[in-house]
Write a protein that holds these residues in place. Structure first.
Motif, PDB file in Angstrom:
ATOM      1  N   THR A 134      40.460   7.814  20.925  1.00 17.15           N
ATOM      2  CA  THR A 134      41.464   8.164  19.770  1.00 17.15           C
ATOM      3  C   THR A 134      41.294   9.204  19.228  1.00 17.15           C
ATOM      4  O   THR A 134      42.459  10.156  18.808  1.00 17.15           O
ATOM      5  CB  THR A 134      41.246   6.890  18.836  1.00 17.15           C
ATOM      6  N   SER A 135      39.988   9.821  18.908  1.00 21.04           N
ATOM      7  CA  SER A 135      39.688  11.050  18.344  1.00 21.04           C
ATOM      8  C   SER A 135      40.201  12.353  19.299  1.00 21.04           C
ATOM      9  O   SER A 135      40.583  13.210  18.717  1.00 21.04           O
ATOM     10  CB  SER A 135      38.228  11.121  17.767  1.00 21.04           C
ATOM     11  N   ILE A 136      39.865  12.016  20.652  1.00 21.37           N
ATOM     12  CA  ILE A 136      40.449  13.026  21.524  1.00 21.37           C
ATOM     13  C   ILE A 136      41.976  13.390  21.258  1.00 21.37           C
ATOM     14  O   ILE A 136      42.711  14.433  21.133  1.00 21.37           O
ATOM     15  CB  ILE A 136      40.192  13.054  22.809  1.00 21.37           C
ATOM     16  N   PHE A 137      42.652  12.175  21.355  1.00 21.17           N
ATOM     17  CA  PHE A 137      44.084  12.203  21.216  1.00 21.17           C
ATOM     18  C   PHE A 137      44.394  13.013  20.001  1.00 21.17           C
ATOM     19  O   PHE A 137      45.343  13.767  19.767  1.00 21.17           O
ATOM     20  CB  PHE A 137      44.756  10.805  21.502  1.00 21.17           C
ATOM     21  N   ASN A 138      43.998  12.352  18.834  1.00 21.44           N
ATOM     22  CA  ASN A 138      44.088  12.908  17.497  1.00 21.44           C
ATOM     23  C   ASN A 138      43.584  14.054  17.240  1.00 21.44           C
ATOM     24  O   ASN A 138      44.383  14.837  16.453  1.00 21.44           O
ATOM     25  CB  ASN A 138      43.618  11.960  16.390  1.00 21.44           C
ATOM     26  N   CYS A 235      47.822   7.585   2.301  1.00 25.41           N
ATOM     27  CA  CYS A 235      47.201   8.626   1.461  1.00 25.41           C
ATOM     28  C   CYS A 235      46.478   9.790   2.269  1.00 25.41           C
ATOM     29  O   CYS A 235      46.112  10.668   1.421  1.00 25.41           O
ATOM     30  CB  CYS A 235      46.012   7.751   0.692  1.00 25.41           C
ATOM     31  N   GLN A 236      45.970   9.334   3.287  1.00 21.16           N
ATOM     32  CA  GLN A 236      45.490  10.632   4.041  1.00 21.16           C
ATOM     33  C   GLN A 236      46.518  11.390   4.560  1.00 21.16           C
ATOM     34  O   GLN A 236      46.150  12.782   4.685  1.00 21.16           O
ATOM     35  CB  GLN A 236      44.714  10.128   5.480  1.00 21.16           C
ATOM     36  N   THR A 237      47.420  10.911   4.807  1.00 17.63           N
ATOM     37  CA  THR A 237      48.489  11.857   5.565  1.00 17.63           C
ATOM     38  C   THR A 237      49.124  13.128   4.536  1.00 17.63           C
ATOM     39  O   THR A 237      49.657  13.764   4.706  1.00 17.63           O
ATOM     40  CB  THR A 237      49.607  11.164   6.166  1.00 17.63           C
ATOM     41  N   TYR A 238      49.158  12.564   3.310  1.00 20.46           N
ATOM     42  CA  TYR A 238      49.621  13.409   2.201  1.00 20.46           C
ATOM     43  C   TYR A 238      48.751  14.820   2.309  1.00 20.46           C
ATOM     44  O   TYR A 238      49.764  15.978   2.496  1.00 20.46           O
ATOM     45  CB  TYR A 238      49.362  12.752   0.790  1.00 20.46           C
ATOM     46  N   SER A 239      47.596  14.678   2.323  1.00 24.48           N
ATOM     47  CA  SER A 239      47.026  15.819   2.341  1.00 24.48           C
ATOM     48  C   SER A 239      46.975  16.847   3.723  1.00 24.48           C
ATOM     49  O   SER A 239      47.188  17.794   3.528  1.00 24.48           O
ATOM     50  CB  SER A 239      45.505  15.572   2.130  1.00 24.48           C
ATOM     51  N   VAL A 275      36.858  19.426  16.009  1.00 27.79           N
ATOM     52  CA  VAL A 275      35.469  19.255  16.565  1.00 27.79           C
ATOM     53  C   VAL A 275      34.937  18.120  15.915  1.00 27.79           C
ATOM     54  O   VAL A 275      34.343  17.168  16.487  1.00 27.79           O
ATOM     55  CB  VAL A 275      34.417  20.540  16.451  1.00 27.79           C
ATOM     56  N   GLY A 276      35.082  18.170  14.417  1.00 29.40           N
ATOM     57  CA  GLY A 276      34.420  16.830  13.693  1.00 29.40           C
ATOM     58  C   GLY A 276      35.157  15.693  14.007  1.00 29.40           C
ATOM     59  O   GLY A 276      34.188  14.821  13.940  1.00 29.40           O
ATOM     60  N   ALA A 277      36.320  15.703  14.104  1.00 30.69           N
ATOM     61  CA  ALA A 277      37.058  14.264  14.418  1.00 30.69           C
ATOM     62  C   ALA A 277      36.512  13.707  15.711  1.00 30.69           C
ATOM     63  O   ALA A 277      36.399  12.519  15.834  1.00 30.69           O
ATOM     64  CB  ALA A 277      38.617  14.637  14.641  1.00 30.69           C
ATOM     65  N   VAL A 278      36.414  14.514  16.681  1.00 24.88           N
ATOM     66  CA  VAL A 278      35.636  14.156  17.973  1.00 24.88           C
ATOM     67  C   VAL A 278      34.350  13.457  17.700  1.00 24.88           C
ATOM     68  O   VAL A 278      33.773  12.406  18.131  1.00 24.88           O
ATOM     69  CB  VAL A 278      35.772  15.117  19.308  1.00 24.88           C
ATOM     70  N   ILE A 335      39.396  14.925   6.020  1.00 24.29           N
ATOM     71  CA  ILE A 335      40.407  14.352   6.163  1.00 24.29           C
ATOM     72  C   ILE A 335      40.846  13.848   7.779  1.00 24.29           C
ATOM     73  O   ILE A 335      41.304  12.731   7.863  1.00 24.29           O
ATOM     74  CB  ILE A 335      41.712  15.215   5.531  1.00 24.29           C
ATOM     75  N   SER A 336      40.518  14.746   8.434  1.00 24.00           N
ATOM     76  CA  SER A 336      40.837  14.569   9.942  1.00 24.00           C
ATOM     77  C   SER A 336      40.037  13.626  10.515  1.00 24.00           C
ATOM     78  O   SER A 336      40.635  12.580  11.440  1.00 24.00           O
ATOM     79  CB  SER A 336      40.836  15.955  10.746  1.00 24.00           C
TER      80      SER A 336
END
Length: 433
Positions: A134-138, A235-239, A275-278, A335-336
């Protein structure tokens, strides 16, 4: 290599999602030039930035339901074709009305992206790999803007804002043809070995001792878990959309940067966020291996990241470009990462994959309702106060609210308890063997 080919699809999805955000962020980079060309003020530009969401939000849930009925390939291919045309038409507009129409077409096409993309991730990934998959896709949602900001800035500086839409939208159209030609589900992908195909089918779902109850949209909307997931996502997507739509204008108009400098400064936070999200997805998979994920165990790390992301409220108070960039990088990274974990968390709560499109449709619908408000409210806040301080403070407040909602509401799976208990026992047995 033979038993790892499923990762090809995950990386292909990353590219598709990156193109999604390249086309989406182009308007924000071109915003100052468009405002000058058509004599539009901050409130009008807020409408331009937000009108994308009118069609996007309206069609997210239908796109997820269509994907459940007709398959992810058909719906994703159609969506990519429509949004690429909408992107290219933006370069041909002759006024405010035509600009709005092009943005609506872009939103209609891109509404298919997350319901189908997350559905495909779930079809292709093993359940204990879902966090990193999921993190790679996102990651496309963070690296895409990084690429888009730099590419659009360079195209606008060298060839004008119209050419940026023609070139970047055309690139997506070429990709769409390749995707529609090549993509097939795991059951039908001829390039998979029989061994890997069997493993994907066997390990993408928990093996339950009780029958899985199908979930309709009506059923989902009666569950507090669904509301917790979609409101937290909002609430996350707003930022996220505050940055995607207004960050280039903030860097140019408030910080006084040139277009190219603003492009590079705006790119770095998204690279760090990618990088952080993965790494966050990989860490969550390793930390939670063998645990009962269907009870929402992944949300604890997500909540920590949302609390760390409160640093977004300090951005207007940074005195130097170094401090500003550090705060932008940390904000986007946290946030990501939290956003990625909320997608993975949603996958953890689903046992009925036939309803995955509807679940992700509701999730993204909730997120993008808030996303629609971000550029619109920011435009009015700037027009009223002549500064961005309240915009960043509101983003921080919503992150705090979202963390609380997730902690309170996301505690039960989206399936009956007896199904969850049976699956959890089998998950523990599989991890021990």
């Amino acid at each position: 290599m033979a038993d790892k080919r499923r990762w090809i699809i995950i990386w292909v999805l990353f590219v598709a999602n990156a193109l999604n955000y390249v086309d989406r962020v182009n308007i924000s980079v071109a915003g100052p030039a468009i405002a000058k060309a058509f004599n539009l003020g901050p409130a009008a530009m807020g409408v331009v930035f937000s009108c994308f969401f009118y069609s996007y939000v309206l069609l997210i849930l239908p796109m997820g339901m269509l994907a459940d009925r007709y398959g992810s390939r058909a719906v994703s291919s159609l969506g990519m074709a429509v949004w690429s045309v909408g992107a290219m038409l933006t370069g041909a507009v002759d006024g405010f009305g035509a600009l709005i129409a092009a943005r609506l077409l872009l939103g209609a096409g891109e509404s298919s992206s997350y319901p189908t993309g997350n559905r495909i991730v779930r079809e292709w990934s093993l359940r204990h790999e879902r966090g990193v998959a999921t993190s790679i896709f996102n990651m496309g949602s963070t690296l895409g803007p990084a690429i888009g900001i730099v590419a659009a800035s360079a195209l606008i500086a060298s060839a004008g804002w119209r050419m940026s839409f023609f070139v970047l939208g055309g690139l997506t159209l070429v990709w769409t043809v390749a995707w529609a030609t090549i993509y097939r589900s795991p059951e039908r992908a001829a390039w998979l070995s029989d061994t890997e195909r069997a493993r994907i089918v066997a390990e993408r779902e928990p093996v339950t001792a009780a029958p899985v109850t199908p979930m309709s949209v009506k059923t989902l909307l009666k569950k507090k878990t669904m509301w917790g997931l979609l409101l937290t996502h909002g609430c996350q997507t707003y930022s996220i959309y505050l940055f995607l739509t207004w960050l280039p204008s903030y860097l140019v108009n408030v910080r006084g940067l040139k277009m190219i400098s603003a492009g590079w400064l705006g790119m770095l936070p998204y690279v760090a966020g990618s990088v952080g999200a993965v790494l966050v997805g990989l860490a969550s998979d390793r930390m939670l291996r063998g645990k009962d994920l269907s009870s929402g165990a992944r949300r604890k790390l997500m909540i920590v990241l949302m609390l760390l992301a409160l640093c977004v409220a300090a951005i207007p108070f940074s005195r130097s470009l170094v401090a500003l960039e550090a705060l932008l990088i940390l904000s986007v990274l946290f946030i990501s990462g939290a956003n990625t974990l909320n997608f993975a968390l949603t996958g953890d709560m689903i046992f009925d994959r036939r309803s995955a499109g509807a679940v992700y449709g509701l999730l993204v619908l909730g997120g993008n309702f808030f996303g629609f408000l971000a550029p619109l409210l920011t435009g009015y806040i700037i027009a009223a106060t002549h500064e961005y301080t309240l915009s960043f403070a509101l983003a921080g407040a919503l992150l705090l609210v979202g963390a609380g909602l997730s902690m309170v509401l996301v505690t039960e799976p989206l399936q009956p308890r007896e199904t969850r208990d049976a699956a959890a026992e089998l998950e523990r047995s599989a991890a021990a063997s």
